[in-house]
Design a protein around this motif. Structure first.
Motif, PDB file in Angstrom:
ATOM      1  N   PRO A 146       0.559  -0.918  -0.087  1.00 41.85           N
ATOM      2  CA  PRO A 146       0.055   0.458   0.288  1.00 41.85           C
ATOM      3  C   PRO A 146       0.618   1.256  -0.069  1.00 41.85           C
ATOM      4  N   GLU A 147       1.736   0.897   0.833  1.00 40.91           N
ATOM      5  CA  GLU A 147       2.659   2.448   0.943  1.00 40.91           C
ATOM      6  C   GLU A 147       3.875   2.979  -0.425  1.00 40.91           C
ATOM      7  N   TYR A 148       3.726   1.638  -0.600  1.00 39.59           N
ATOM      8  CA  TYR A 148       4.650   1.374  -2.239  1.00 39.59           C
ATOM      9  C   TYR A 148       3.800   2.311  -3.778  1.00 39.59           C
ATOM     10  N   THR A 149       2.840   1.289  -3.210  1.00 39.70           N
ATOM     11  CA  THR A 149       1.141   2.305  -4.741  1.00 39.70           C
ATOM     12  C   THR A 149       0.991   3.494  -4.258  1.00 39.70           C
ATOM     13  N   ALA A 150       1.313   4.482  -2.585  1.00 35.91           N
ATOM     14  CA  ALA A 150       0.876   5.546  -3.058  1.00 35.91           C
ATOM     15  C   ALA A 150       2.133   6.526  -3.199  1.00 35.91           C
ATOM     16  N   LEU A 151       3.180   6.340  -2.531  1.00 37.26           N
ATOM     17  CA  LEU A 151       4.494   6.679  -3.038  1.00 37.26           C
ATOM     18  C   LEU A 151       4.300   6.684  -5.089  1.00 37.26           C
ATOM     19  N   ASN A 459      -8.278  -7.787   0.917  1.00 39.99           N
ATOM     20  CA  ASN A 459      -9.527  -8.823   0.154  1.00 39.99           C
ATOM     21  C   ASN A 459     -10.750  -7.982  -0.390  1.00 39.99           C
ATOM     22  N   GLY A 460      -9.971  -7.115  -1.151  1.00 42.09           N
ATOM     23  CA  GLY A 460     -10.664  -5.976  -2.204  1.00 42.09           C
ATOM     24  C   GLY A 460     -10.907  -4.473  -1.392  1.00 42.09           C
ATOM     25  N   ASN A 461     -10.473  -4.261  -0.894  1.00 39.89           N
ATOM     26  CA  ASN A 461     -11.366  -3.092   0.502  1.00 39.89           C
ATOM     27  C   ASN A 461     -10.515  -2.046   0.335  1.00 39.89           C
ATOM     28  N   TRP A 462     -10.686  -1.360  -0.153  1.00 38.22           N
ATOM     29  CA  TRP A 462      -9.951   0.579  -0.908  1.00 38.22           C
ATOM     30  C   TRP A 462      -9.262   1.148  -0.188  1.00 38.22           C
ATOM     31  N   THR A 463     -10.329   0.648   1.657  1.00 39.37           N
ATOM     32  CA  THR A 463      -9.485   1.414   2.735  1.00 39.37           C
ATOM     33  C   THR A 463      -8.341   1.305   3.126  1.00 39.37           C
ATOM     34  N   ILE A 464      -7.466  -0.031   2.873  1.00 43.98           N
ATOM     35  CA  ILE A 464      -6.444  -0.299   3.124  1.00 43.98           C
ATOM     36  C   ILE A 464      -5.580   0.913   3.108  1.00 43.98           C
ATOM     37  N   PHE A 465      -5.859   1.188   2.035  1.00 39.75           N
ATOM     38  CA  PHE A 465      -4.631   2.691   1.657  1.00 39.75           C
ATOM     39  C   PHE A 465      -4.999   3.580   2.510  1.00 39.75           C
ATOM     40  N   PHE A 466      -5.973   3.996   2.957  1.00 44.27           N
ATOM     41  CA  PHE A 466      -6.284   5.515   3.713  1.00 44.27           C
ATOM     42  C   PHE A 466      -6.303   4.920   5.935  1.00 44.27           C
ATOM     43  N   GLN A 467      -5.881   3.551   5.663  1.00 43.27           N
ATOM     44  CA  GLN A 467      -5.814   2.573   7.292  1.00 43.27           C
ATOM     45  C   GLN A 467      -4.291   2.791   7.808  1.00 43.27           C
ATOM     46  N   ARG A 468      -3.724   3.033   6.817  1.00 42.38           N
ATOM     47  CA  ARG A 468      -1.627   2.895   6.770  1.00 42.38           C
ATOM     48  C   ARG A 468      -1.677   4.181   7.190  1.00 42.38           C
ATOM     49  N   PRO A 469      -0.751   4.594   8.253  1.00 39.96           N
ATOM     50  CA  PRO A 469      -0.274   5.875   8.232  1.00 39.96           C
ATOM     51  C   PRO A 469       0.319   6.635   6.727  1.00 39.96           C
ATOM     52  N   ILE A 470       1.541   5.795   6.437  1.00 39.96           N
ATOM     53  CA  ILE A 470       2.547   6.764   5.080  1.00 39.96           C
ATOM     54  C   ILE A 470       1.582   5.909   4.535  1.00 39.96           C
ATOM     55  N   ALA A 471       1.297   5.440   3.873  1.00 43.47           N
ATOM     56  CA  ALA A 471       0.299   5.797   2.614  1.00 43.47           C
ATOM     57  C   ALA A 471      -0.751   7.343   3.163  1.00 43.47           C
ATOM     58  N   LEU A 472      -1.484   7.121   4.479  1.00 43.39           N
ATOM     59  CA  LEU A 472      -2.256   8.248   4.331  1.00 43.39           C
ATOM     60  C   LEU A 472      -1.619   9.165   4.219  1.00 43.39           C
ATOM     61  N   ALA A 473      -0.738   9.805   4.027  1.00 45.93           N
ATOM     62  CA  ALA A 473       0.490  10.822   4.831  1.00 45.93           C
ATOM     63  C   ALA A 473       0.252  10.868   2.826  1.00 45.93           C
ATOM     64  N   LEU A 474       0.992  10.213   2.106  1.00 47.03           N
ATOM     65  CA  LEU A 474       1.247  10.090   1.185  1.00 47.03           C
ATOM     66  C   LEU A 474       0.160  10.568   0.292  1.00 47.03           C
ATOM     67  N   LEU A 475      -1.136   9.859  -0.216  1.00 49.26           N
ATOM     68  CA  LEU A 475      -1.946   9.845  -0.670  1.00 49.26           C
ATOM     69  C   LEU A 475      -2.201  12.049  -0.341  1.00 49.26           C
ATOM     70  N   ALA A 476      -2.870  12.213   1.516  1.00 49.30           N
ATOM     71  CA  ALA A 476      -3.107  13.689   1.067  1.00 49.30           C
ATOM     72  C   ALA A 476      -2.039  14.351   0.614  1.00 49.30           C
ATOM     73  N   ALA A 477      -0.854  13.854   0.145  1.00 47.50           N
ATOM     74  CA  ALA A 477      -0.225  14.739   0.018  1.00 47.50           C
ATOM     75  C   ALA A 477      -0.463  15.140  -1.563  1.00 47.50           C
ATOM     76  N   CYS A 478      -1.152  14.176  -1.965  1.00 49.74           N
ATOM     77  CA  CYS A 478      -1.141  13.258  -3.657  1.00 49.74           C
ATOM     78  C   CYS A 478      -2.443  15.024  -4.321  1.00 49.74           C
ATOM     79  N   ALA A 479      -3.678  14.882  -3.009  1.00 49.38           N
ATOM     80  CA  ALA A 479      -4.955  15.287  -2.786  1.00 49.38           C
ATOM     81  C   ALA A 479      -4.309  16.646  -2.913  1.00 49.38           C
TER      82      ALA A 479
END
Length: 510
Positions: A146-151, A459-479
């Motif tokens: 998840p972190e690598y995807t967000a990165l 299991n197909g749940n897209w919220t995994i990217f928002f449940q992990r702090p590093i991935a969430l921070a990276l996606l927040a930077a994208c937004a």
């Protein structure tokens, strides 16, 4: 620090081998020639010579290709100063005051300041790369899918945000590259995808024919059939040394350009171009005599040339440590490593220390080679410009076709290169930047794999990217970047409308 010094010793034991020195020298010479020739540039030069690295070891290949990159940064200043023709885009700012110095009889001093500033900036960049890349790679090893995807998403959006073209156009080109990267056998299921029953597309569309087509053939097709060349100012060897006042005026601009360029180089985007423009603007802003800029100011040569060389080195930090390309050049260099079986990214330091540290040590040696090459042989490099267009560019096209065919002995690759060459020509005509397409193609397999692994984990749940702090921070930077881009678009529309309203109001008045 002791471990870093020990590892650097390993790197120099690799970099000082005769074969590695030879390829570093070849890369520096070719890079300087690429920088001197208008309309070619480091990206086209690396793309054209990428097929020639097949059969070499990974270390020799990456050392030679990287030498072309930072060699072009050096060589671009030569024609900028002597002919007011930028050899590549990062040397545009050097034209202004470099050529003005040449017209005043200080061409040799301008070349020397540019070369010394480039050497100082390049060496500083390599020192910082030595210190920053290993711990950054160690931190990145903690990343999961998840972190690598967000990165990777952040890298693409940051590149689009920093691009000279509009954000939607850049993202569109990146999306096309990501789609092209899905052609071939699915790594998870083994099914053929979008191959149209062409067996050669089973491994996907190759990076080599796409890069050579878009940046080699496309650049040649888009270049005018004649170059407008002015009078060449030819400095004598004894005139190369600047006087004491010129050294004094160049000292601080070199220092500022070096630090600024390296910091900008770490950020995705056309860092070497942005850094030279920003350095020139800063030097003019803080100068006690801004009126001298454009008329032969030493700072107008020293600052931008130092900045673009430091930026070109800084771009290797995220490439080597994170496996994130900051621009099209580093994307092609990443592709070269992958072709030779060396995946760039956090595991590179531990799994291939000879490649990682050998590459870094070779940059110390390469910068010294370029300093020795650029001053005494300046007349030789300028003479290359006398080769008529009618002879030079058909030869380059011939090498494109032969080089791409030799990689896999496949005519399909040649056709892909030709199609991409025509596509690259039309993209330039319609002001689309083809670079994000290659970036998308390079990161597409990694991005797809990390995305699918993330969804399997959840299991197909897209919220995994928002449940992990590093991935969430990276996606927040994208937004945040997307919001900034939208705000700038809205503001520009407001400015446009207000100007139109003022114009209409002025016309309505008697």
């Amino acid at each position: 620090m002791a471990e870093t010094i020990q590892n650097l010793g390993l790197g120099f034991s690799v970099a000082l081998q005769p074969a590695v020195l030879l390829y570093a020298f070849v890369g520096c010479v070719v890079g300087t020639l690429v920088g001197v020739l208008p309309g070619v540039g480091p990206l086209a030069g690396i793309s054209l010579l990428l097929p020639a690295t097949f059969g070499l070891t990974a270390t020799n290949a990456i050392v030679m290709l990287a030498g072309i990159y930072y060699g072009a940064m050096y060589g671009g200043s030569t024609t900028s100063i002597l002919m007011r023709i930028p050899g590549e885009a990062a040397s545009v700012m050097t034209c202004i005051d470099g050529y003005a110095m040449a017209r005043k009889g200080r061409a040799g001093a301008a070349l020397c300041i540019a070369a010394v500033g480039s050497w100082i900036a390049g060496t500083f960049g390599v020192v910082m790369l030595t210190l920053i890349a290993p711990p950054l790679a160690a931190f990145a090893l903690k990343f999961g899918p998840p972190e690598y995807t967000a990165l990777l998403v952040l890298g693409l959006i940051f590149l689009a945000y920093m691009s000279s073209t509009s954000l939607p156009r850049t993202l569109l080109m990146a999306a096309v590259g990501l789609l092209l990267g899905t052609i071939g056998i699915d790594n998870m299921t083994g099914h053929f995808r979008y191959s149209f029953d062409i067996a050669e597309l089973g491994d996907g569309i190759g990076i080599v024919p796409v890069a050579v087509g878009l940046f080699g053939l496309g650049e040649i097709l888009a270049t005018p059939s004649h170059q407008v060349t002015g009078e060449v100012v030819r400095p004598k060897f004894r005139e190369l040394w600047p006087n004491r006042e010129e050294w004094r005026q160049s000292a601080m601009p070199i220092a500022r350009g070096t630090v600024m360029g390296f910091l900008i180089g770490i950020i995705p985007g056309s860092a070497h171009i942005i850094s030279s423009f920003l350095s020139y603007a800063v030097e003019k802003k803080i100068s006690k005599h801004p009126e001298e800029f454009g008329k032969g100011a030493v700072a107008g040569v020293a600052g931008p040339e130092s900045a673009n060389n430091a930026a070109s080195t800084g771009a290797f930090v995220p490439m080597l440590a994170l496996g994130i390309p900051t621009g099209p050049v580093t994307a092609v260099l990443m592709a070269a490593l992958m072709i030779h079986g060396v995946p760039p990214g956090p595991t590179l330091v531990n799994d291939h220390p000879d490649v990682f540290w050998g590459f870094i040590a070779s940059m110390y040696v390469g910068n010294l080679m370029l300093l020795a090459l650029n001053l005494p042989l300046v007349g030789v490099f300028v003479t290359v410009l006398r080769i008529p267009y009618a002879y030079l560019y058909p030869l380059i096209i011939m090498f494109c076709v032969i080089g791409v065919y030799e990689v896999n002995s496949s005519l399909v690759d040649v056709w892909i290169m030709l199609i991409m060459g025509v596509l690259g020509y039309w993209l330039r005509k319609f002001n689309f930047d083809p670079a994000p397409l290659v970036l998308g193609l390079v990161i597409s397999p990694t991005f797809e794999m990390s995305l699918r692994q993330s969804l399997i984990m959840s299991n197909g749940n897209w919220t995994i990217f928002f449940q992990r702090p590093i991935a969430l921070a990276l996606l927040a930077a994208c937004a945040g970047l997307l919001v900034l881009a939208a705000l700038s678009l809205i503001r520009s529309r407001k400015d446009w409308r207000s100007k139109l309203a003022e114009a209409e109001a002025g016309e309505s008045q008697p």
